[in-house]
Motif scaffolding. Structure first.
Motif, mmCIF file in Angstrom:
data_model
loop_
_atom_site.group_PDB
_atom_site.id
_atom_site.type_symbol
_atom_site.label_atom_id
_atom_site.label_comp_id
_atom_site.label_asym_id
_atom_site.label_seq_id
_atom_site.Cartn_x
_atom_site.Cartn_y
_atom_site.Cartn_z
ATOM 1 N N TRP A 192 42.661 39.346 44.320
ATOM 2 C CA TRP A 192 41.455 39.949 44.904
ATOM 3 C C TRP A 192 41.646 40.227 46.387
ATOM 4 O O TRP A 192 41.090 41.176 46.936
ATOM 5 C CB TRP A 192 40.257 39.036 44.665
ATOM 6 C CG TRP A 192 38.948 39.736 44.726
ATOM 7 C CD1 TRP A 192 37.932 39.493 45.601
ATOM 8 C CD2 TRP A 192 38.486 40.798 43.884
ATOM 9 N NE1 TRP A 192 36.876 40.332 45.353
ATOM 10 C CE2 TRP A 192 37.192 41.140 44.305
ATOM 11 C CE3 TRP A 192 39.047 41.483 42.805
ATOM 12 C CZ2 TRP A 192 36.444 42.146 43.688
ATOM 13 C CZ3 TRP A 192 38.317 42.476 42.193
ATOM 14 C CH2 TRP A 192 37.028 42.797 42.638
ATOM 15 N N ILE A 193 42.465 39.383 47.052
ATOM 16 C CA ILE A 193 42.753 39.602 48.470
ATOM 17 C C ILE A 193 43.712 40.777 48.653
ATOM 18 O O ILE A 193 43.554 41.606 49.560
ATOM 19 C CB ILE A 193 43.343 38.314 49.089
ATOM 20 C CG1 ILE A 193 42.288 37.205 49.093
ATOM 21 C CG2 ILE A 193 43.849 38.565 50.505
ATOM 22 C CD1 ILE A 193 42.821 35.844 49.498
ATOM 23 N N VAL A 194 44.725 40.861 47.788
ATOM 24 C CA VAL A 194 45.744 41.903 47.916
ATOM 25 C C VAL A 194 45.221 43.263 47.469
ATOM 26 O O VAL A 194 45.652 44.301 47.985
ATOM 27 C CB VAL A 194 46.994 41.500 47.097
ATOM 28 C CG1 VAL A 194 48.023 42.624 47.063
ATOM 29 C CG2 VAL A 194 47.616 40.236 47.675
ATOM 30 N N LEU A 195 44.273 43.268 46.524
ATOM 31 C CA LEU A 195 43.817 44.528 45.930
ATOM 32 C C LEU A 195 43.265 45.508 46.955
ATOM 33 O O LEU A 195 43.616 46.687 46.947
ATOM 34 C CB LEU A 195 42.751 44.239 44.865
ATOM 35 C CG LEU A 195 42.066 45.477 44.259
ATOM 36 C CD1 LEU A 195 43.044 46.241 43.379
ATOM 37 C CD2 LEU A 195 40.822 45.088 43.476
ATOM 38 N N VAL A 196 42.378 45.034 47.819
ATOM 39 C CA VAL A 196 41.660 45.940 48.722
ATOM 40 C C VAL A 196 42.614 46.705 49.640
ATOM 41 O O VAL A 196 42.535 47.938 49.721
ATOM 42 C CB VAL A 196 40.585 45.179 49.510
ATOM 43 C CG1 VAL A 196 39.965 46.081 50.576
ATOM 44 C CG2 VAL A 196 39.491 44.671 48.560
ATOM 45 N N PRO A 197 43.547 46.042 50.346
ATOM 46 C CA PRO A 197 44.474 46.844 51.163
ATOM 47 C C PRO A 197 45.370 47.755 50.331
ATOM 48 O O PRO A 197 45.753 48.837 50.797
ATOM 49 C CB PRO A 197 45.291 45.788 51.921
ATOM 50 C CG PRO A 197 45.073 44.518 51.201
ATOM 51 C CD PRO A 197 43.731 44.602 50.589
ATOM 52 N N GLY A 208 38.735 49.305 47.704
ATOM 53 C CA GLY A 208 39.410 49.524 48.976
ATOM 54 C C GLY A 208 39.260 50.958 49.456
ATOM 55 O O GLY A 208 39.015 51.211 50.648
ATOM 56 N N TYR A 209 39.404 51.903 48.536
ATOM 57 C CA TYR A 209 39.210 53.318 48.884
ATOM 58 C C TYR A 209 37.784 53.555 49.364
ATOM 59 O O TYR A 209 37.564 54.285 50.337
ATOM 60 C CB TYR A 209 39.506 54.192 47.670
ATOM 61 C CG TYR A 209 38.979 55.602 47.808
ATOM 62 C CD1 TYR A 209 39.694 56.554 48.532
ATOM 63 C CD2 TYR A 209 37.756 55.967 47.241
ATOM 64 C CE1 TYR A 209 39.194 57.841 48.679
ATOM 65 C CE2 TYR A 209 37.265 57.252 47.387
ATOM 66 C CZ TYR A 209 37.987 58.183 48.105
ATOM 67 O OH TYR A 209 37.488 59.455 48.256
ATOM 68 N N TYR A 210 36.817 52.933 48.701
ATOM 69 C CA TYR A 210 35.416 53.158 49.058
ATOM 70 C C TYR A 210 35.100 52.601 50.442
ATOM 71 O O TYR A 210 34.280 53.163 51.171
ATOM 72 C CB TYR A 210 34.504 52.539 48.014
ATOM 73 C CG TYR A 210 33.139 53.161 47.940
ATOM 74 C CD1 TYR A 210 32.954 54.395 47.326
ATOM 75 C CD2 TYR A 210 32.029 52.537 48.492
ATOM 76 C CE1 TYR A 210 31.701 54.985 47.265
ATOM 77 C CE2 TYR A 210 30.778 53.112 48.435
ATOM 78 C CZ TYR A 210 30.613 54.335 47.813
ATOM 79 O OH TYR A 210 29.371 54.921 47.762
ATOM 80 N N LEU A 233 31.827 39.864 43.726
ATOM 81 C CA LEU A 233 32.673 40.096 42.548
ATOM 82 C C LEU A 233 33.815 39.086 42.478
ATOM 83 O O LEU A 233 34.140 38.580 41.403
ATOM 84 C CB LEU A 233 33.228 41.520 42.579
ATOM 85 C CG LEU A 233 32.214 42.647 42.355
ATOM 86 C CD1 LEU A 233 32.866 44.000 42.586
ATOM 87 C CD2 LEU A 233 31.632 42.572 40.952
ATOM 88 N N GLY A 234 34.432 38.795 43.617
ATOM 89 C CA GLY A 234 35.489 37.794 43.635
ATOM 90 C C GLY A 234 34.973 36.423 43.250
ATOM 91 O O GLY A 234 35.634 35.671 42.514
ATOM 92 N N PHE A 235 33.780 36.082 43.724
ATOM 93 C CA PHE A 235 33.153 34.807 43.359
ATOM 94 C C PHE A 235 32.910 34.730 41.856
ATOM 95 O O PHE A 235 33.155 33.690 41.227
ATOM 96 C CB PHE A 235 31.832 34.658 44.119
ATOM 97 C CG PHE A 235 31.078 33.394 43.796
ATOM 98 C CD1 PHE A 235 31.367 32.218 44.464
ATOM 99 C CD2 PHE A 235 30.091 33.383 42.829
ATOM 100 C CE1 PHE A 235 30.668 31.053 44.166
ATOM 101 C CE2 PHE A 235 29.400 32.234 42.518
ATOM 102 C CZ PHE A 235 29.695 31.057 43.201
ATOM 103 N N LEU A 236 32.451 35.829 41.254
ATOM 104 C CA LEU A 236 32.183 35.847 39.814
ATOM 105 C C LEU A 236 33.475 35.735 39.004
ATOM 106 O O LEU A 236 33.512 35.058 37.969
ATOM 107 C CB LEU A 236 31.426 37.123 39.443
ATOM 108 C CG LEU A 236 29.994 37.233 39.978
ATOM 109 C CD1 LEU A 236 29.386 38.587 39.610
ATOM 110 C CD2 LEU A 236 29.122 36.097 39.443
#
Length: 254
Positions: A192-197, A208-210, A233-236
């Protein structure tokens, strides 16, 4: 008061305290007007409510979740078999541990330029980076689970003339499943940390695009709303992983 109800109450109090700290910090360092006002909890929550009414937001969420599950699936396909092998054979563990620890310490994001040059722009480099990030906790936890197996189980399997496949399927895999689930939970946090960048590089959909899109449109309250949504979302996802592990633990203890 039951322990479960007390834990829920304290958890909610902690979240409310976090929002209060957010509000106090902004109030202390701003006059409540101008650009900083767009980052307040009030503006963020108002933008979040508005965003949740846009169908395209859910399309971005689904794209990101798809990438998460594909990356996690690839990491499981590689990490679990390797973990079983490394945990079973001491010589293989000695031979591979330095290499695995070396690779594990390399940030997955440092591979981004190479992944794009080799695989091109699109989902493929994202899948590779996510799988690379997630494979290590799964591999290492699986190997640790194999090493911690009760030797009497394996001895019993041998005394019953079980084949290697039967021993693997009926003794080793059930015995290490808890460790695998622990690795999955750790992997989800890393993913979840790596996804956004990763999604800020050459793709046209995803959370990340948004975030980049809101920055380019100078919609800063929407940007903060997206940050908040990513946290939720990451918490869920983590809660789902914890629930799966708790269900397995309850079944294993029966």
């Amino acid at each position: 008061m039951s322990t479960s109800l007390k834990s829920w109450g304290l958890g909610l109090a902690g979240l409310l305290g976090l929002f209060l700290l957010w509000w106090l910090l902004l109030a202390a360092f701003s006059s409540g007007e101008g650009l900083v006002a767009l980052f307040t909890p009030q503006a963020t929550l108002a933008s979040l409510v508005e965003l949740l009414q846009r169908p395209e937001l859910f399309e971005h969420v689904l794209v990101s979740l798809k990438r998460i599950f594909i990356g996690l699936g690839l990491a499981l396909l590689v990490g679990v078999p390797l973990g079983l092998l490394v945990g079973s054979w001491r010589n293989l563990e000695w031979a591979t541990t330095p290499a695995f620890q070396f690779l594990r310490m390399i940030s997955p994001l440092s591979w981004m330029p190479i992944a794009v040059m080799v695989m091109g722009v699109g989902d493929q480099p994202i899948y590779f980076l996510l799988a690379f990030a997630a494979v290590w906790p799964i591999l290492l936890n699986t190997a640790a689970g194999v090493r911690q197996l009760d030797g009497r189980w394996l001895q019993l399997a041998r005394s019953l003339s079980a084949t290697r496949w039967e021993t693997l399927r009926r003794v080793i895999v059930p015995g290490v499943l808890g460790h695998v689930l622990t690795g999955v939970r750790l992997a989800i946090g890393i993913l979840w940390i790596v996804l956004v960048p990763c999604e800020m590089l050459g793709v046209s959909a995803g959370l990340g695009y948004y975030i980049l899109d809101t920055r380019d449109r100078l919609a800063y309250s929407e940007l903060m709303a997206m940050v908040l949504l990513i946290g939720v979302l990451g918490f869920l996802l983590d809660a789902a992983a914890r629930a799966l592990y708790a269900r397995w633990s309850h079944g294993a203890s029966r």
